[in-house]
Design a protein around this motif. Structure first.
Motif, PDB file in Angstrom:
ATOM      1  N   ILE A   1       0.745  -1.381   0.412  1.00 15.31           N
ATOM      2  CA  ILE A   1      -0.099  -0.035   0.115  1.00 15.31           C
ATOM      3  C   ILE A   1       0.879   0.864   0.463  1.00 15.31           C
ATOM      4  O   ILE A   1       1.615   1.729   0.873  1.00 15.31           O
ATOM      5  CB  ILE A   1      -0.954  -0.026   1.401  1.00 15.31           C
ATOM      6  CG1 ILE A   1      -1.843  -1.028   1.088  1.00 15.31           C
ATOM      7  CG2 ILE A   1      -1.587   0.878   1.350  1.00 15.31           C
ATOM      8  CD1 ILE A   1      -2.920  -1.457   2.432  1.00 15.31           C
ATOM      9  N   ASP A   2       1.373   2.206  -0.684  1.00 13.92           N
ATOM     10  CA  ASP A   2       1.060   3.247  -0.957  1.00 13.92           C
ATOM     11  C   ASP A   2       0.924   4.542  -1.073  1.00 13.92           C
ATOM     12  O   ASP A   2      -0.412   4.467  -1.996  1.00 13.92           O
ATOM     13  CB  ASP A   2       2.791   3.597  -2.533  1.00 13.92           C
ATOM     14  CG  ASP A   2       3.295   3.126  -2.481  1.00 13.92           C
ATOM     15  OD1 ASP A   2       3.934   2.940  -1.532  1.00 13.92           O
ATOM     16  OD2 ASP A   2       4.064   2.860  -3.304  1.00 13.92           O
ATOM     17  N   ALA A   3       1.098   5.256  -0.400  1.00 16.67           N
ATOM     18  CA  ALA A   3       0.105   6.711  -0.273  1.00 16.67           C
ATOM     19  C   ALA A   3       0.793   7.970   0.128  1.00 16.67           C
ATOM     20  O   ALA A   3       2.075   7.546   0.683  1.00 16.67           O
ATOM     21  CB  ALA A   3      -1.030   6.743   0.624  1.00 16.67           C
ATOM     22  N   GLU A   4       0.220   9.427   0.004  1.00 19.94           N
ATOM     23  CA  GLU A   4       0.455  10.584   0.299  1.00 19.94           C
ATOM     24  C   GLU A   4      -0.154  11.270   1.310  1.00 19.94           C
ATOM     25  O   GLU A   4      -1.267  11.277   0.436  1.00 19.94           O
ATOM     26  CB  GLU A   4       1.313  10.756  -1.599  1.00 19.94           C
ATOM     27  CG  GLU A   4       2.515   9.830  -2.420  1.00 19.94           C
ATOM     28  CD  GLU A   4       2.646  10.492  -3.628  1.00 19.94           C
ATOM     29  OE1 GLU A   4       3.757  10.271  -4.135  1.00 19.94           O
ATOM     30  OE2 GLU A   4       2.076  11.633  -4.127  1.00 19.94           O
ATOM     31  N   PHE A   5       0.468  11.872   1.223  1.00 21.48           N
ATOM     32  CA  PHE A   5      -0.375  13.009   1.973  1.00 21.48           C
ATOM     33  C   PHE A   5      -0.257  14.480   1.963  1.00 21.48           C
ATOM     34  O   PHE A   5       1.563  14.354   1.805  1.00 21.48           O
ATOM     35  CB  PHE A   5      -0.849  12.654   3.466  1.00 21.48           C
ATOM     36  CG  PHE A   5      -1.172  11.149   4.207  1.00 21.48           C
ATOM     37  CD1 PHE A   5      -2.970  11.254   4.152  1.00 21.48           C
ATOM     38  CD2 PHE A   5      -0.797  10.347   3.812  1.00 21.48           C
ATOM     39  CE1 PHE A   5      -3.370  10.056   4.696  1.00 21.48           C
ATOM     40  CE2 PHE A   5      -1.495   8.707   4.093  1.00 21.48           C
ATOM     41  CZ  PHE A   5      -2.637   8.856   4.443  1.00 21.48           C
TER      42      PHE A   5
ATOM     43  N   VAL B   1      -4.186   3.410   8.883  1.00 21.33           N
ATOM     44  CA  VAL B   1      -4.607   1.560   9.419  1.00 21.33           C
ATOM     45  C   VAL B   1      -5.595   1.078   8.650  1.00 21.33           C
ATOM     46  O   VAL B   1      -5.750   0.033   8.937  1.00 21.33           O
ATOM     47  CB  VAL B   1      -3.654   2.022  10.876  1.00 21.33           C
ATOM     48  CG1 VAL B   1      -4.501   0.881  11.689  1.00 21.33           C
ATOM     49  CG2 VAL B   1      -2.714   2.429  10.327  1.00 21.33           C
ATOM     50  N   ASP B   2      -5.958   1.886   8.682  1.00 21.34           N
ATOM     51  CA  ASP B   2      -8.316   1.769   8.726  1.00 21.34           C
ATOM     52  C   ASP B   2      -7.669   1.300   7.011  1.00 21.34           C
ATOM     53  O   ASP B   2      -8.540   0.126   6.377  1.00 21.34           O
ATOM     54  CB  ASP B   2      -8.852   2.649   7.914  1.00 21.34           C
ATOM     55  CG  ASP B   2      -9.292   2.855   9.803  1.00 21.34           C
ATOM     56  OD1 ASP B   2      -9.647   2.764  10.897  1.00 21.34           O
ATOM     57  OD2 ASP B   2     -11.223   3.426   9.562  1.00 21.34           O
ATOM     58  N   GLU B   3      -7.033   1.993   6.018  1.00 20.42           N
ATOM     59  CA  GLU B   3      -6.645   0.668   4.993  1.00 20.42           C
ATOM     60  C   GLU B   3      -6.159   0.423   4.613  1.00 20.42           C
ATOM     61  O   GLU B   3      -6.766  -0.815   4.241  1.00 20.42           O
ATOM     62  CB  GLU B   3      -6.255   1.930   3.649  1.00 20.42           C
ATOM     63  CG  GLU B   3      -6.987   3.561   3.603  1.00 20.42           C
ATOM     64  CD  GLU B   3      -6.533   4.816   2.837  1.00 20.42           C
ATOM     65  OE1 GLU B   3      -5.286   4.488   2.377  1.00 20.42           O
ATOM     66  OE2 GLU B   3      -7.161   5.777   3.134  1.00 20.42           O
TER      67      GLU B   3
ATOM     68  N   ALA C   1      -6.678  -2.884   7.412  1.00 26.11           N
ATOM     69  CA  ALA C   1      -7.393  -3.003   7.390  1.00 26.11           C
ATOM     70  C   ALA C   1      -8.475  -3.485   6.670  1.00 26.11           C
ATOM     71  O   ALA C   1      -9.232  -3.744   6.357  1.00 26.11           O
ATOM     72  CB  ALA C   1      -8.529  -2.286   9.293  1.00 26.11           C
ATOM     73  N   ALA C   2      -8.988  -2.066   5.761  1.00 29.64           N
ATOM     74  CA  ALA C   2     -10.193  -2.919   4.414  1.00 29.64           C
ATOM     75  C   ALA C   2      -9.408  -3.705   3.784  1.00 29.64           C
ATOM     76  O   ALA C   2      -9.896  -4.315   3.530  1.00 29.64           O
ATOM     77  CB  ALA C   2     -10.334  -1.080   4.446  1.00 29.64           C
ATOM     78  N   LYS C   3      -8.126  -3.849   3.613  1.00 29.01           N
ATOM     79  CA  LYS C   3      -7.725  -4.407   2.357  1.00 29.01           C
ATOM     80  C   LYS C   3      -7.324  -5.689   3.038  1.00 29.01           C
ATOM     81  O   LYS C   3      -7.844  -6.918   2.389  1.00 29.01           O
ATOM     82  CB  LYS C   3      -6.309  -3.966   1.914  1.00 29.01           C
ATOM     83  CG  LYS C   3      -5.815  -4.621   0.625  1.00 29.01           C
ATOM     84  CD  LYS C   3      -4.558  -3.845   0.155  1.00 29.01           C
ATOM     85  CE  LYS C   3      -4.008  -4.984  -1.125  1.00 29.01           C
ATOM     86  NZ  LYS C   3      -2.604  -4.645  -1.236  1.00 29.01           N
ATOM     87  N   LEU C   4      -6.969  -6.384   4.219  1.00 27.63           N
ATOM     88  CA  LEU C   4      -7.052  -7.440   4.650  1.00 27.63           C
ATOM     89  C   LEU C   4      -8.308  -8.288   5.379  1.00 27.63           C
ATOM     90  O   LEU C   4      -8.890  -9.633   5.473  1.00 27.63           O
ATOM     91  CB  LEU C   4      -5.649  -7.567   5.819  1.00 27.63           C
ATOM     92  CG  LEU C   4      -4.625  -6.724   5.384  1.00 27.63           C
ATOM     93  CD1 LEU C   4      -3.983  -6.501   7.222  1.00 27.63           C
ATOM     94  CD2 LEU C   4      -3.975  -8.378   4.405  1.00 27.63           C
ATOM     95  N   GLY C   5      -9.841  -6.988   4.674  1.00 26.67           N
ATOM     96  CA  GLY C   5     -10.883  -7.746   5.258  1.00 26.67           C
ATOM     97  C   GLY C   5     -11.021  -7.694   7.020  1.00 26.67           C
ATOM     98  O   GLY C   5     -11.642  -8.445   7.686  1.00 26.67           O
ATOM     99  N   ARG C   6     -10.090  -6.727   7.603  1.00 25.64           N
ATOM    100  CA  ARG C   6     -10.301  -6.596   9.013  1.00 25.64           C
ATOM    101  C   ARG C   6     -11.329  -5.632   9.559  1.00 25.64           C
ATOM    102  O   ARG C   6     -11.101  -4.026   8.866  1.00 25.64           O
ATOM    103  CB  ARG C   6      -9.043  -6.533   9.176  1.00 25.64           C
ATOM    104  CG  ARG C   6      -8.200  -8.356   9.592  1.00 25.64           C
ATOM    105  CD  ARG C   6      -8.850  -9.561   9.356  1.00 25.64           C
ATOM    106  NE  ARG C   6      -9.010  -8.729  11.284  1.00 25.64           N
ATOM    107  CZ  ARG C   6      -7.452  -9.372  11.924  1.00 25.64           C
ATOM    108  NH1 ARG C   6      -6.744  -9.352  11.363  1.00 25.64           N
ATOM    109  NH2 ARG C   6      -8.009  -9.568  13.096  1.00 25.64           N
ATOM    110  N   ASP C   7     -11.611  -5.610  10.721  1.00 21.95           N
ATOM    111  CA  ASP C   7     -12.568  -4.359  11.599  1.00 21.95           C
ATOM    112  C   ASP C   7     -11.627  -3.141  12.472  1.00 21.95           C
ATOM    113  O   ASP C   7     -10.549  -4.537  12.513  1.00 21.95           O
ATOM    114  CB  ASP C   7     -13.169  -4.985  11.727  1.00 21.95           C
ATOM    115  CG  ASP C   7     -14.103  -3.861  13.034  1.00 21.95           C
ATOM    116  OD1 ASP C   7     -14.964  -3.385  12.471  1.00 21.95           O
ATOM    117  OD2 ASP C   7     -13.839  -3.421  14.399  1.00 21.95           O
TER     118      ASP C   7
END
Ligand code: FES
Ligand code: FES
Lengths: 151, 768
Positions: free
Chosen positions: B364-368, B572-574, B576-582
């Protein structure tokens, strides 16, 4: 320079000032009434909120010539001697103030709101635009509600 | 043996050693109160009242423990954070830090060698004193200490460090005073110390014999000075500390009696304002209409100072009109022509490369990016200065008064000991009042005009030429397996954060003890001692690189963490979402410590995590730990209109180790929440042609009542077994930034990447 006579917290005062001098500076610099605070000078932050003839006004944006003959109440004039106004009591009960700088204005705005309506809704409280940079808004809301219940 | 004057002992302390000489007898009855763990040395002032200064032993710091997934080793801030460094830097002068005086009327006077800006220190530190001494809270009087150069590095208010650094010394001084009072009472009442109780400022013995502490203070001071050992109370015995207490200064604030700098009644103080340049750090070339301006009503004087043109007048209203009427030709500033687009480009170029290569699908790569954010305390920059040929006195809200005193003395050409610098409680800071630019200007104007000057900055100037959190750019890379994280990397590029207010010297002085080695830059050192990843995410690296633009930046509540950790919580939310976790479950599994999990579980329970929400509404959650404290935040957002979202509800839990005043801690978390609402959703500064465009709260959109939630619940976790308080002032912002970002993403389907999320220039800028 012209003289302007008005009452501040029940006391008659006369100031010698240019007609366009904002009332905030007549109060603070000429009369030593320092409860109303400067936060912007252009009617945005509402830190200076006080009452003119019983209604909320912003002395930073009201020339002293306009208050001639009228009644100005600042935060210092809200309590009855040692007996605090119920809104001030509610502020203590909720421990609202952080730095405290906005709170004279917040309290005067809340008192004006409670004069208009004895049981303000969340929307009416939302309409108070006074900035609190310390972010004490939720406690302000709770204090207004608590004061409303007691008044 | 007669008590020696305090100065003698201070001198000894200064010149390295502990007081020596024959060990006098321990006061009667005190031996059985001795505890071994901490040793106190007391210094007394001779006189009719008991005045104590005390030095306290230093606890060694234990590294945090990690529990596993793919365990990440402890990071520098887990071992030694910025707060620890400030405490270390203060060690040599710790014995001088607190002087506590019991007065004959039973009141206790303690000067606070830190700055009160609304964070409630004068309440919480007074609570510590009242607790240890068993006097009513109302008997403790705590004025702010003026600049005390002998404290060296130990009079700086920052790094969420005040309670952490004062906790030991304050309790030590109070415990010693208590021991002496009991010993004096024992002699006076002829009752063994063990049979005496101290409560509410009165010593009571069998058959109700009594002595108020005010009547004992002289005798207590005259007792033989020894290596008196006395133990502060055990936290389990606390009656006041740990219970919710309202602010001691609240009444003065709600009646308007409270005096800020410009409310002080200082004889002959005359209003002054400064006309400032059209670009940051511009300077005066010429003043073209000085004569006209001098003839305006109320104008007293016009003088050029390094930062602009000062006008002195009878009222601030007149000074303001006159400074606006000035016609000034300006020389260039330090960032003329520079605008946001170019700053962003420079920042992107400055972000250092990742160590771990991308791994295709499993990356997962992201820029802010985050805009500049004004500190914008409600009370604008202000100071009073009275500079005379033979001495000067300054009044201002100063978080680093010693450095201010040095700089002002140098500027006006007086020796430091002739410049008295008074610290005045101020209307907010958020990091802003680490800088003393207002006090310096007031001193310059006072010297140039020969008058006592009260200087006020306009709001416009405060936003444009005041301090701001530096804009930053972030790259995050995560690699993962099917169900957990293998590496977590964060590269931050930021415009340089100015720390020329004493922190630089502190880090230099403690360099040998810093938890980071090698040739690490100053900024990276500060970054690594304030920011850490609380999760077991395998290989974790966090690196800051700064670009040296000469702008007016400064640490803004939570320094790098609001942006850095806020962005990480969104990632961290992203993950979790990718791993299918809450998001809550995923965090609970990955967090390193039980106390971390406890705050998250608390908000998930109390906030009804997982509740079904209507379209356009959502919950969001996040976690943050720093300075030995931790917090979780759960918010609900109404983002039916993504351009005008509102946080409607917040549930926050904070674990501060040992909470001193839960009520005050709630206030700190509430303030952090409002800061996060503001800077995440709407509040920032646009930089255009070398100057921020925003000039008031109608433009810099700090939250108002209508932007804040109508439902807020804050929980302060009970004391944990670590026994010491953690940092509090800055903790609340980063988790709230993450929670709001996450709620926004879930409500709108838009991944937030650029902050504030809604940031148009929706106003006409004021003229320059
Ligand atoms: S000072 Fe009057 S509204 Fe801001
Ligand atoms: S309490 Fe500080 S601005 Fe409101």
């Amino acid at each position: 320079m012209p003289n302007y006579t008005f009452t501040v917290n029940g006391r008659e005062v006369t100031v010698d000032a240019p007609a366009d001098l904002p009332t905030l500076w007549a109060l603070r610099d000429k009369l030593g009434v320092t409860g109303p605070k400067y936060g912007c000078g252009i009617d945005v932050c509402k830190a200076c909120t006080s009452h003119l003839d019983g209604e909320a006004f912003n002395p930073c944006a009201t020339p002293v010539s306009e208050v001639e003959g009228r009644e100005v109440t600042t935060i210092e004039g809200l309590a009855d001697g040692d007996e605090l106004h119920p809104v001030q009591e509610a502020w203590l009960e909720q421990d609202v103030a952080q730095c405290g700088y906005c709170q004279p204005g917040q309290i005067m705005a809340a008192v004006a709101l409670l004069k208009r309506t004895s049981n303000p809704t969340d929307e009416e409280i939302d309409a108070i635009e006074n900035v609190c940079r310390c972010g004490s808004y939720f406690r302000i809301r709770e204090a207004i509600k608590s004061a409303a219940e007691k008044m | 043996m007669a008590p020696r004057p305090l100065e003698d002992y201070l001198d000894m302390a200064r010149h390295s050693a502990e007081p020596t000489g024959s060990a006098p007898a321990v006061a009667p009855g005190l031996r059985d109160r001795v505890l071994g763990r901490r040793k106190f040395l007391t210094y007394l002032v001779a006189g009719s009242t008991l005045t104590v200064a005390a030095k306290v032993g230093f606890d060694t710091l234990a590294p945090g423990t990690a529990s596993a997934l793919v365990p990440s080793p402890p990071q520098p801030a887990d071992v030694t954070d910025l707060g620890d460094i400030l405490i270390m830097a203060g060690k040599p002068t710790e014995g001088l830090l607190i002087q506590l005086e019991i007065q004959e009327d039973g009141n206790v006077r303690v000067e606070l060698p830190r700055m009160e800006v609304g964070q409630g220190l004068t309440t919480s530190v007074a609570m510590l004193v009242a607790e240890e001494l068993d006097v009513p809270l109302s008997a403790v009087y705590m004025p702010l200490a003026p600049a005390r150069p002998e404290l060296l590095f130990n009079q700086l208010t920052g790094g969420s460090n005040s309670i952490r650094s004062l906790f030991g010394p304050v309790r030590a001084a109070a415990a010693v005073a208590r021991g002496r009072l009991l010993a004096a009472a024992s002699e006076q009442l002829r009752v063994p110390v063990g049979d005496l109780q101290l409560a509410d400022g009165v010593v009571v013995g069998p058959s109700d014999v009594r002595a108020a502490i005010g009547t004992l203070t002289g005798a207590a001071a005259a007792l033989p000075l020894g290596e008196l050992t006395a133990a502060p109370k055990k936290p389990s015995d606390y009656k006041l500390v740990g219970s919710p207490v309202s602010r001691v200064d609240a009444r003065a604030m709600v009646t308007g009696e409270f005096k800020y700098t410009l409310d002080l009644d200082i004889p002959d103080a005359t209003p002054a304002m400064v006309r400032r340049p059209p670009t940051i750090n511009g300077t005066v070339d010429s003043v073209n209409n000085e004569k006209d301006v001098r003839s305006m009503p109320g104008v007293i004087d016009v003088v050029v100072i390094p930062s602009g043109v000062a006008v002195v007048a009878e009222t601030f209203g007149q000074a303001l009109d006159a400074k606006d009427a000035l016609d000034v030709t300006w020389k260039k500033g330090t960032v003329d022509g520079l605008s946001d687009a170019e700053i962003k480009e420079q920042l992107r170029g400055a972000a250092l490369p990742f160590a771990v290569p991308a791994a295709g699908e499993l990356t997962i790569d992201a820029e802010f990016d985050f805009a500049f954010a004004s500190h914008a305390p409600m009370e604008t920059n202000s100071a009073v200065a009275d500079v005379r040929p033979d001495g000067a006195e300054i009044w201002s809200g100063l978080k680093s008064p010693i450095v201010a005193q040095q700089a002002i003395a140098k500027e006006i050409g007086l020796p430091e000991n002739l410049v008295k610098v008074n610290v005045v409680q101020s209307g907010g800071s958020f990091g802003r009042r680490l800088f003393f630019d207002g006090a310096l200007e007031a001193a310059q104007i006072s010297k140039a005009t020969g008058r006592v000057i009260k200087l006020m900055w306009t709001r416009v100037d405060d936003m444009r030429h005041g301090r701001a959190r530096a804009g930053s750019f972030h790259r995050v890379r995560v690699t993962h397996a099917a169900d957990h994280v293998l590496s977590f990397e964060h590269r931050v590029a930021s415009v340089e954060t100015d720390t020329k207010h004493g922190l630089g010297e502190i880090l230099t002085a403690t360099a040998a003890s810093l938890p980071v080695g090698g040739n690490m830059s100053f900024a990276q050192t500060m970054f690594l001692t304030t920011v850490k990843c609380p999760y077991n995410f395998g290989a974790v690296t966090q690196v800051l690189n700064e670009i040296p633009l000469d702008m007016h930046t400064g640490s803004w509540r939570s320094v790098y963490s609001a942006n850095t950790r806020g962005a990480e919580e969104i990632i961290v939310d992203e993950i979790a979402a990718k791993l299918g976790r809450d998001p809550v479950e995923f965090r609970l599994e990955a967090l390193k410590e039980d106390r971390y999990r406890a705050v998250l579980e608390k908000v998930a329970d109390e906030g009804g995590w997982g509740a079904k929400m209507d379209k356009g509404f959502a919950q969001g959650v996040a976690f943050h730990a720093e300075y030995k404290s931790c917090t979780a935040c759960l918010v609900e957002i109404d983002a039916r209109d993504p351009q005008d979202p509102r946080v409607t509800k917040a549930v926050i839990a904070g674990d501060f180790g040992l909470p001193i005043n839960p009520r005050g801690l709630e206030s700190q978390l509430l303030g952090g929440l409002t800061d996060a609402i503001s800077t995440t959703l709407r509040a920032g500064l646009h930089i255009e042609d070398g100057l921020p465009l925003e000039g008031s709260y109608s433009q810099f959109h700090y939250a108002r009542q209508a932007d804040s939630p109508t439902d807020v619940k804050i929980f302060i976790m009970p004391a944990n077994d670590k026994g010491d308080p953690g940092g509090a002032g800055e903790l609340g912002v980063p988790a709230a930034v993450g929670a709001i970002g996450n709620a926004y993403a879930r409500a709108t389907g838009i991944a937030p990447r650029s902050f504030p999320i809604n940031f148009p220039v929706d106003f006409d800028p004021f003229p320059r």
